[in-house]
Design an enzyme around this catalytic site. Structure first.
Site, PDB file in Angstrom:
ATOM      1  NE  ARG B  31     -18.497  14.068  12.209  1.00 35.81           N
ATOM      2  CZ  ARG B  31     -18.169  14.195  10.926  1.00 35.81           C
ATOM      3  NH1 ARG B  31     -18.660  15.160  10.201  1.00 35.81           N
ATOM      4  NH2 ARG B  31     -17.311  13.365  10.370  1.00 35.81           N
ATOM      5  CB  CYS B  52      -6.401 -12.604 -11.744  1.00 37.52           C
ATOM      6  SG  CYS B  52      -5.171 -12.063 -10.531  1.00 37.52           S
ATOM      7  CB  CYS B  55      -4.151 -16.133 -11.202  1.00 33.71           C
ATOM      8  SG  CYS B  55      -5.490 -15.895 -10.003  1.00 33.71           S
ATOM      9  CG  ASP B  78       4.370  -5.960 -15.522  1.00 22.78           C
ATOM     10  OD1 ASP B  78       5.500  -6.340 -15.891  1.00 22.78           O
ATOM     11  OD2 ASP B  78       3.511  -6.742 -15.071  1.00 22.78           O
ATOM     12  CG  HIS B 115      -8.260 -14.395  -7.739  1.00 29.01           C
ATOM     13  ND1 HIS B 115      -7.417 -13.450  -8.284  1.00 29.01           N
ATOM     14  CD2 HIS B 115      -9.515 -13.883  -7.821  1.00 29.01           C
ATOM     15  CE1 HIS B 115      -8.141 -12.411  -8.691  1.00 29.01           C
ATOM     16  NE2 HIS B 115      -9.415 -12.640  -8.419  1.00 29.01           N
ATOM     17  CG  ASN B 155      -2.058   0.352  -1.147  1.00 32.20           C
ATOM     18  OD1 ASN B 155      -1.782   0.867  -0.067  1.00 32.20           O
ATOM     19  ND2 ASN B 155      -1.522   0.774  -2.286  1.00 32.20           N
ATOM     20  N   GLY B 161      -7.399   1.966  -2.917  1.00 35.13           N
ATOM     21  CA  GLY B 161      -6.737   2.133  -4.209  1.00 35.13           C
ATOM     22  C   GLY B 161      -6.105   0.861  -4.741  1.00 35.13           C
ATOM     23  CB  CYS B 162      -6.147  -2.597  -3.556  1.00 36.02           C
ATOM     24  SG  CYS B 162      -5.484  -4.180  -4.041  1.00 36.02           S
ATOM     25  CB  SER B 163      -5.635  -1.689  -9.339  1.00 38.88           C
ATOM     26  OG  SER B 163      -4.294  -2.092  -9.255  1.00 38.88           O
ATOM     27  CG  HIS B 166      -4.013 -12.752  -6.714  1.00 33.46           C
ATOM     28  ND1 HIS B 166      -4.348 -13.868  -7.435  1.00 33.46           N
ATOM     29  CD2 HIS B 166      -2.991 -13.126  -5.898  1.00 33.46           C
ATOM     30  CE1 HIS B 166      -3.557 -14.869  -7.080  1.00 33.46           C
ATOM     31  NE2 HIS B 166      -2.727 -14.440  -6.150  1.00 33.46           N
ATOM     32  CG  HIS B 168      -1.111  -7.534  -4.853  1.00 31.77           C
ATOM     33  ND1 HIS B 168      -2.478  -7.395  -4.950  1.00 31.77           N
ATOM     34  CD2 HIS B 168      -0.589  -6.354  -5.258  1.00 31.77           C
ATOM     35  CE1 HIS B 168      -2.771  -6.186  -5.410  1.00 31.77           C
ATOM     36  NE2 HIS B 168      -1.632  -5.523  -5.589  1.00 31.77           N
ATOM     37  CD  GLN B 170       2.163  -1.666  -5.069  1.00 27.95           C
ATOM     38  OE1 GLN B 170       3.020  -1.075  -5.711  1.00 27.95           O
ATOM     39  NE2 GLN B 170       0.917  -1.246  -4.985  1.00 27.95           N
ATOM     40  CD  GLU B 184       8.122   6.232  11.588  1.00 24.41           C
ATOM     41  OE1 GLU B 184       8.834   5.209  11.569  1.00 24.41           O
ATOM     42  OE2 GLU B 184       6.883   6.193  11.472  1.00 24.41           O
ATOM     43  CG  HIS B 283       7.911   3.064   8.743  1.00 26.00           C
ATOM     44  ND1 HIS B 283       7.067   4.021   9.266  1.00 26.00           N
ATOM     45  CD2 HIS B 283       7.941   3.285   7.399  1.00 26.00           C
ATOM     46  CE1 HIS B 283       6.604   4.776   8.281  1.00 26.00           C
ATOM     47  NE2 HIS B 283       7.106   4.343   7.145  1.00 26.00           N
ATOM     48  CG  HIS B 300       3.091   2.689  10.760  1.00 23.53           C
ATOM     49  ND1 HIS B 300       2.886   3.300  11.963  1.00 23.53           N
ATOM     50  CD2 HIS B 300       4.357   3.020  10.390  1.00 23.53           C
ATOM     51  CE1 HIS B 300       3.980   3.981  12.307  1.00 23.53           C
ATOM     52  NE2 HIS B 300       4.887   3.820  11.370  1.00 23.53           N
ATOM     53  CD  GLU B 319      -9.615  16.048   8.829  1.00 23.11           C
ATOM     54  OE1 GLU B 319     -10.024  16.958   8.078  1.00 23.11           O
ATOM     55  OE2 GLU B 319     -10.353  15.421   9.590  1.00 23.11           O
TER      56      GLU B 319
END
Ligand SMILES: O=P(O)(O)O[C@H]1O[C@H](CO)[C@@H](O)[C@H](O)[C@H]1O
Ligand SMILES: O=P(O)(O)O[C@H]1O[C@H](CO)[C@@H](O)[C@H](O)[C@H]1O
Lengths: 350, 350
Positions: B31, B52, B55, B78, B115, B155, B161-163, B166, B168, B170, B184, B283, B300, B319
């Protein structure tokens, strides 16, 4: 230590309708944002666009010509994710590789001949025509023996993957009941069997007593931010009368549905002075020939924006691997929507 | 009518690991797309950025100063969505308004002092240091009586959505087991009880026989596009040995995990010649004091891109209201990833 306070402390809320949890982190709404910003070109679209495949009289990709329709128009999606003519069959290897052919019908509904409008800029009688089309489509599609679920929805705005700004929605009707309504069936059935009333009837009553999450009401519908909302400004429209699907709505109720959709979407647009993106859709009983007295008609609105026209909520990382998560509380969001005007910030279209 | 062909006909596939379905519409990949395009400024970041907050040697928002770290560095977020000091408590009104206080710890892991790098641009020994940190964090956090699940994830890219660019990841560690690993657990436990082997061990064997969805292998890990993949280029890394968590990995296995992450992420970057965005995460068994022999360690990768560096897959509308849906088949995507080089298109960083 102070006692638990849901406006301050991280907590989980249970989605009684879907049977799932959401993580709420109210203290986190103050974190700085240096990540992706969305674009917000305020477009001034023409009332008619000769290159739009949804405008009246234009030719679509497949060569078909749209009629010169004057209110709504519905046709089979030229690139539908589902098709009716699928041979039955499947795969099953040890329950680990399992697939089944799936058949269905994808429809596109133009809400208006006007290329430049959106639902909040349409009149209530014009939206009522859209509601009428939902009713007739649900009736026709749902009556087919090969269709057991009819999903009516709208993706609004490029941020929500909408590929054409002409005001339109979609219907995906199919053989099996998809996961989301299937989960809601389980939850609603368990509740109905225990209480003899629908889950959403009792939930609505609780919310009307508390008032803190209610956004707007009319005689037949209530809009609220669900206690378990995942998206920052998620809302749900709940029918006051526990009907199972749109075909059961009276003439007055259809008008009232059009009225409340208009008022809600105007408030959304006014929130950040932008054509507010969302995915929205009706959840109704499966069309599998059963009565489904446990089902209670409602409409979900899932908007991605969080803090402004340019900062969205990302459902990524933890959300994909763990649970959905939100920062601002549903009560806060309901308050913000309640304080909006019901006069569209752009005025009434010419 | 021809017989059912999963490369042509719409079908549903069952996710044996999570117990859910995905709708596959192979015919739909043609499409046209006129919707939102992503931006892809190829940024040339400096090796050190004085502004940053990740850093080495820089001051963070809360006033803390990062050490002059030389490989990895971990600290408490933080702006964590979870905090450890939450008073217990909750709400329950008729099962309809239900909330529970949730406590936990959010950690940030810098993958490198540089960085300007990302995982695919790091050496295997450097990624191995990240794996070692995952192990020690899982051990320490998982040993706490108030932590029953440890979610390690990354991310990558603004689209996810990675802010901060650098490199990293989480960790969100918490009192309850979130929805995804909980699902699962249910699936893996049922399988283990029936067969005495882990679900993923048997699944992996099937995939290694078929080969059509396998992307790469090394002595201890296999990368494949799951039969039930939702995202266009979704992959899963499965440990050949059915271990429950990263602390059980041998020295060789840790090296092999670093190796396969490096090779997979290079292939991802090479696919569209872009720093490929994704959310990825491990996981593992819940850290609730049970042994969980049914659990099988895996990782994943959920990348949003569909056709090019600028066209993403939107999980919206149908979805959100129905089921996840994909166009290109997992077999097609596996083929595309298999044909990529393992030399990064940008060459080896200085
Ligand atoms: O924690 P960060 O990087 O600020 O935030 C990012 O990851 C989180 C966990 O996946 C998400 O909840 C946020 O929406 C996302 O922007
Ligand atoms: O059907 P459309 O408008 O081309 O496509 C849009 O809506 C579909 C249904 O929600 C999604 O699967 C697509 O990802 C989205 O881009």
């Amino acid at each position: 230590m102070a006692s638990f306070d849901s406006t301050e402390h991280p907590h989980r809320r249970f989605n009684a309708l879907a049977g799932e949890w959401v993580l709420v982190s109210p203290h986190r709404s103050k974190r700085p944002w240096q990540g992706q910003q969305e674009e917000t070109e305020e477009e001034n679209r023409p009332a008619y666009d000769p290159t739009c495949y949804l405008c009246p009289g234009n030719t679509r990709v497949g060569g078909e010509v749209n009629p010169k329709y004057t209110d709504t128009f519905v046709f089979n999606n030229d690139f539908g994710a589902l098709t009716a003519d699928v041979p039955t069959g499947g795969i099953n290897e040890g329950g680990l590789l399992r697939a089944e052919a799936e058949s269905g019908i994808c429809r596109v509904i133009c809400f208006s001949p006007r290329h430049d409008l959106t639902l909040p800029q349409m009149t209530t009688p014009a939206i009522r025509k859209v509601v009428d089309l939902w009713v007739s489509e649900f009736q026709t599609l749902g009556a087919r023996p090969d269709i057991n679920y009819v999903q009516i929805f709208e993706n609004k705005g490029p941020m929500m993957g909408c590929s054409n700004p002409h005001p339109h929605g979609q219907i995906w009707a199919q053989r099996t009941v998809p996961g989301e309504p299937a989960k809601e069936t389980v939850q609603q059935l368990a509740y109905f069997q225990e209480h003899g009333r629908t889950l959403l009837a009792d939930y609505l009553q609780l919310e009307l007593e508390k008032k803190e999450r209610v956004v707007i009401e009319n005689e037949h519908f209530v809009v609220l931010v669900p206690f378990w909302a995942v998206w920052p400004f998620e809302t749900i429209i709940i029918a006051r009368r526990p009907v199972q699907d749109v075909t059961q709505l009276t003439d007055d109720e259809r008008d009232a549905l059009a009225d409340i959709i208009r008022r809600l979407t105007i408030r959304y647009d006014n929130l950040f002075h932008i054509s507010f993106p969302y995915s929205a859709g009706l959840h109704q009983r499966p069309t599998d020939g059963q009565e489904h007295p446990e089902w209670h008609l409602h409409m979900h609105f899932y908007p991605p924006l969080l803090r402004s026209a340019t900062v969205r909520k990302f459902m990524v990382g933890y959300e994909m691997l763990g649970d959905p998560q939100r920062d601002v509380t549903p009560e806060f969001s309901a308050g913000r929507l309640r304080e909006q005007s019901e006069v569209h910030y752009k005025g009434v279209p010419a």
